[in-house]
Design a protein around this motif. Structure first.
Motif, short mmCIF file in Angstrom:
data_model
loop_
_atom_site.label_atom_id
_atom_site.label_comp_id
_atom_site.label_asym_id
_atom_site.label_seq_id
_atom_site.Cartn_x
_atom_site.Cartn_y
_atom_site.Cartn_z
N VAL A 7 0.86 -1.18 0.00
CA VAL A 7 0.00 0.00 0.00
C VAL A 7 0.90 1.23 0.00
O VAL A 7 1.59 1.48 0.98
CB VAL A 7 -0.92 0.02 1.24
CG1 VAL A 7 -1.78 1.27 1.24
CG2 VAL A 7 -1.76 -1.22 1.31
N PRO A 8 0.93 1.96 -1.11
CA PRO A 8 1.79 3.15 -1.14
C PRO A 8 1.24 4.23 -0.22
O PRO A 8 0.07 4.62 -0.32
CB PRO A 8 1.73 3.58 -2.60
CG PRO A 8 0.46 3.01 -3.12
CD PRO A 8 0.21 1.76 -2.34
N THR A 9 2.06 4.67 0.72
CA THR A 9 1.64 5.69 1.67
C THR A 9 2.72 6.76 1.77
O THR A 9 3.88 6.45 1.99
CB THR A 9 1.43 5.06 3.07
OG1 THR A 9 0.48 4.02 2.94
CG2 THR A 9 0.93 6.08 4.05
N ASP A 10 2.32 7.99 1.59
CA ASP A 10 3.25 9.10 1.75
C ASP A 10 3.30 9.46 3.23
O ASP A 10 2.29 9.87 3.81
CB ASP A 10 2.79 10.29 0.92
CG ASP A 10 3.73 11.47 1.06
OD1 ASP A 10 4.93 11.25 1.34
OD2 ASP A 10 3.26 12.61 0.89
#
Length: 58
Positions: free
Chosen positions: A34-37
């Motif tokens: 899950v790409p999370t900034d």
């Protein structure tokens, strides 16, 4: 050896315990990544925040 029972009191086959039920996938309901900034979070800031939360001084 002890026997595991299900919620109905029936014995559980040991082979059942080695079967995969729901693994992670790249698509679907359970993505593996899950790409999370995280923005400005750094290990130091995370550590400070966790210590403050542990001491209830956040």
């Amino acid at each position: 050896m002890a026997t595991l029972l299900d919620q109905y009191g029936q014995p559980i086959r040991p082979a059942t315990l080695t079967e995969e039920v729901s693994g992670a996938r790249m698509v679907g309901l359970r993505p593996a990544v899950v790409p999370t900034d995280i923005g400005p979070l750094s290990p130091e800031l995370i550590g400070r925040t966790m210590r403050a939360a542990d001491q209830a001084t956040a």
